[in-house]
Design a protein around this motif. Structure first.
Motif, PDB file in Angstrom:
ATOM      1  N   THR A   1      35.526  11.725  15.677  1.00  0.00           N
ATOM      2  CA  THR A   1      35.636  11.136  17.013  1.00  0.00           C
ATOM      3  C   THR A   1      34.803   9.868  17.115  1.00  0.00           C
ATOM      4  N   ALA A   2      33.569   9.912  16.588  1.00  0.00           N
ATOM      5  CA  ALA A   2      32.699   8.734  16.621  1.00  0.00           C
ATOM      6  C   ALA A   2      33.321   7.576  15.841  1.00  0.00           C
ATOM      7  N   ALA A   3      33.897   7.873  14.681  1.00  0.00           N
ATOM      8  CA  ALA A   3      34.537   6.826  13.870  1.00  0.00           C
ATOM      9  C   ALA A   3      35.750   6.254  14.594  1.00  0.00           C
ATOM     10  N   ALA A   4      36.532   7.127  15.236  1.00  0.00           N
ATOM     11  CA  ALA A   4      37.712   6.670  15.978  1.00  0.00           C
ATOM     12  C   ALA A   4      37.308   5.781  17.148  1.00  0.00           C
ATOM     13  N   LEU A   5      36.213   6.148  17.829  1.00  0.00           N
ATOM     14  CA  LEU A   5      35.744   5.339  18.956  1.00  0.00           C
ATOM     15  C   LEU A   5      35.263   3.968  18.496  1.00  0.00           C
ATOM     16  N   LYS A   6      34.584   3.911  17.361  1.00  0.00           N
ATOM     17  CA  LYS A   6      34.147   2.619  16.815  1.00  0.00           C
ATOM     18  C   LYS A   6      35.347   1.722  16.543  1.00  0.00           C
TER      19      LYS A   6
ATOM     20  N   LYS B   1      24.317   2.973  16.567  1.00  0.00           N
ATOM     21  CA  LYS B   1      22.919   3.411  16.650  1.00  0.00           C
ATOM     22  C   LYS B   1      22.763   4.926  16.518  1.00  0.00           C
ATOM     23  N   LEU B   2      23.863   5.650  16.638  1.00  0.00           N
ATOM     24  CA  LEU B   2      23.788   7.111  16.555  1.00  0.00           C
ATOM     25  C   LEU B   2      23.386   7.562  15.155  1.00  0.00           C
ATOM     26  N   SER B   3      22.539   8.568  15.106  1.00  0.00           N
ATOM     27  CA  SER B   3      22.191   9.171  13.819  1.00  0.00           C
ATOM     28  C   SER B   3      23.356  10.051  13.357  1.00  0.00           C
ATOM     29  N   PRO B   4      23.416  10.375  12.059  1.00  0.00           N
ATOM     30  CA  PRO B   4      24.483  11.279  11.591  1.00  0.00           C
ATOM     31  C   PRO B   4      24.502  12.607  12.350  1.00  0.00           C
ATOM     32  N   GLU B   5      23.312  13.094  12.711  1.00  0.00           N
ATOM     33  CA  GLU B   5      23.242  14.360  13.451  1.00  0.00           C
ATOM     34  C   GLU B   5      23.848  14.208  14.847  1.00  0.00           C
ATOM     35  N   GLU B   6      23.535  13.114  15.526  1.00  0.00           N
ATOM     36  CA  GLU B   6      24.087  12.882  16.861  1.00  0.00           C
ATOM     37  C   GLU B   6      25.599  12.690  16.816  1.00  0.00           C
ATOM     38  N   SER B   7      26.067  11.961  15.793  1.00  0.00           N
ATOM     39  CA  SER B   7      27.505  11.747  15.652  1.00  0.00           C
ATOM     40  C   SER B   7      28.253  13.048  15.408  1.00  0.00           C
ATOM     41  N   SER B   8      27.607  13.972  14.713  1.00  0.00           N
ATOM     42  CA  SER B   8      28.270  15.241  14.383  1.00  0.00           C
ATOM     43  C   SER B   8      28.191  16.246  15.533  1.00  0.00           C
ATOM     44  N   LYS B   9      27.260  16.022  16.467  1.00  0.00           N
ATOM     45  CA  LYS B   9      27.115  16.960  17.592  1.00  0.00           C
ATOM     46  C   LYS B   9      27.983  16.560  18.780  1.00  0.00           C
ATOM     47  N   ASP B  10      27.619  15.452  19.428  1.00  0.00           N
ATOM     48  CA  ASP B  10      28.335  15.021  20.622  1.00  0.00           C
ATOM     49  C   ASP B  10      28.122  13.518  20.812  1.00  0.00           C
TER      50      ASP B  10
ATOM     51  N   VAL C   1      40.791   0.242  31.886  1.00  0.00           N
ATOM     52  CA  VAL C   1      41.534   1.507  32.015  1.00  0.00           C
ATOM     53  C   VAL C   1      41.307   2.377  30.782  1.00  0.00           C
ATOM     54  N   VAL C   2      41.349   1.767  29.602  1.00  0.00           N
ATOM     55  CA  VAL C   2      41.128   2.522  28.358  1.00  0.00           C
ATOM     56  C   VAL C   2      39.708   3.071  28.315  1.00  0.00           C
ATOM     57  N   VAL C   3      38.739   2.228  28.651  1.00  0.00           N
ATOM     58  CA  VAL C   3      37.334   2.659  28.635  1.00  0.00           C
ATOM     59  C   VAL C   3      37.115   3.842  29.569  1.00  0.00           C
ATOM     60  N   PHE C   4      37.597   3.731  30.798  1.00  0.00           N
ATOM     61  CA  PHE C   4      37.391   4.800  31.769  1.00  0.00           C
ATOM     62  C   PHE C   4      38.251   6.020  31.460  1.00  0.00           C
ATOM     63  N   SER C   5      39.382   5.825  30.804  1.00  0.00           N
ATOM     64  CA  SER C   5      40.202   6.964  30.392  1.00  0.00           C
ATOM     65  C   SER C   5      39.472   7.798  29.337  1.00  0.00           C
ATOM     66  N   VAL C   6      38.803   7.124  28.416  1.00  0.00           N
ATOM     67  CA  VAL C   6      38.003   7.833  27.411  1.00  0.00           C
ATOM     68  C   VAL C   6      36.881   8.610  28.089  1.00  0.00           C
ATOM     69  N   TRP C   7      36.250   7.965  29.079  1.00  0.00           N
ATOM     70  CA  TRP C   7      35.162   8.622  29.815  1.00  0.00           C
ATOM     71  C   TRP C   7      35.673   9.838  30.579  1.00  0.00           C
ATOM     72  N   VAL C   8      36.800   9.704  31.249  1.00  0.00           N
ATOM     73  CA  VAL C   8      37.376  10.827  32.001  1.00  0.00           C
ATOM     74  C   VAL C   8      37.757  11.959  31.060  1.00  0.00           C
ATOM     75  N   ALA C   9      38.348  11.621  29.915  1.00  0.00           N
ATOM     76  CA  ALA C   9      38.727  12.647  28.934  1.00  0.00           C
ATOM     77  C   ALA C   9      37.496  13.405  28.441  1.00  0.00           C
ATOM     78  N   TYR C  10      36.378  12.699  28.287  1.00  0.00           N
ATOM     79  CA  TYR C  10      35.121  13.358  27.897  1.00  0.00           C
ATOM     80  C   TYR C  10      34.612  14.277  28.998  1.00  0.00           C
ATOM     81  N   LYS C  11      34.716  13.855  30.242  1.00  0.00           N
ATOM     82  CA  LYS C  11      34.127  14.606  31.342  1.00  0.00           C
ATOM     83  C   LYS C  11      34.939  15.831  31.747  1.00  0.00           C
ATOM     84  N   GLU C  12      36.249  15.747  31.669  1.00  0.00           N
ATOM     85  CA  GLU C  12      37.099  16.822  32.174  1.00  0.00           C
ATOM     86  C   GLU C  12      37.297  17.927  31.136  1.00  0.00           C
TER      87      GLU C  12
END
Length: 252
Positions: free
Chosen positions: A5-10, A97-106, A178-189
């Motif tokens: 997910t982190a790689a896809a977001l980048k 800036k995320l560590s490998p541990e943070e990227s693998s968690k959330d 719209v894309v940015v906020f759609s990603v945020w909404v998908a994370y929150k819901e």
């Protein structure tokens, strides 16, 4: 899965930054953005107001993330002139800036979370939940009033003369928002149905739907809780509050 997910977001936000950069070059080369400030272009003014509503939420997140005022002012200036190019670039920077541990968690949670050691996950001041709710209710009402007024006085926006050269970067910017906020909404819901409904509302109603979403999320918080918890989903809010309690206990 979270690392993917982190790689896809980048990749996603890097591509969006490139798209916005091309759009900005087009707008500058066409008329130096002169048409963006045409006082007679009322639908352009509505679009710019919608842009400002979107940017206000991004700016609120940045103010939460960064404590230095000089950095905040510079960011707001760059954000106004370069729009979602700045937003996507900043998000990509936070992802790297995320560590490998943070990227693998959330990765979503740790990108949104403030980094400073002091009050990193505790209370950071700022506006209250009630004030935030009032601000976004007011912005939604102003945006609705503006759209109705311009529609009555200027007619439909779906006319050839409305689409000035500046409309290209503006509409590109709003699409990326719209894309940015759609990603945020998908994370929150937690429900994909709820996420899809809100994403569709944001697509069709832009800043109005975004304001409604912020107001709706503020209703899940008590008046004593910090407004920045709106950024996180339920799990993220619980993690932040629990960590805050631990920090307060350690400081006793």
């Amino acid at each position: 899965m979270a690392s993917l997910t982190a790689a896809a977001l980048k990749t996603l936000f890097s591509l969006l930054a490139c798209v916005m950069a091309v759009s900005l070059v087009y707008g500058f080369a066409t008329d130096y953005f002169v048409s963006c400030f045409d006082p007679k272009a009322r639908w352009m003014q509505v679009g710019l107001f919608d842009f400002c509503v979107d940017v206000s939420l991004i700016a609120a997140w940045f103010f939460y993330k960064e404590s230095r005022w000089i950095l905040r002012l510079v960011f707001i200036f760059i954000l106004f002139w370069f729009g979602s190019f700045t937003i996507c670039g900043y998000i990509v920077l936070q992802l790297f800036k995320l560590s490998p541990e943070e990227s693998s968690k959330d990765p979503f949670y740790f990108v949104l979370l403030r980094r400073q050691k002091r009050d990193a996950i505790g209370h950071t001041g700022g506006v209250s939940v009630g004030t935030t709710r009032t601000i976004y209710l007011s912005l939604a009402c102003l945006l609705i009033g503006g759209i109705v007024f311009v529609f009555v006085t200027d007619g439909s926006p779906f006319r050839a003369e409305v689409f000035s050269p500046c409309m290209v970067p503006l509409l590109t910017d709003l699409f990326i928002h719209v894309v940015v906020f759609s990603v945020w909404v998908a994370y929150k819901e937690s429900s994909w149905i709820n996420a899809l409904v809100w994403i569709l509302l944001i697509i069709f109603f832009g800043g109005i739907a975004l304001c409604a979403y912020v107001v709706r999320e503020s209703l899940y918080l008590s008046s004593e809780q910090p407004a920045y918890l709106i950024l996180f989903n339920k799990r993220g809010r619980d993690m932040t509050l629990n960590a805050s309690l631990l920090m307060e206990h350690d400081n006793v």
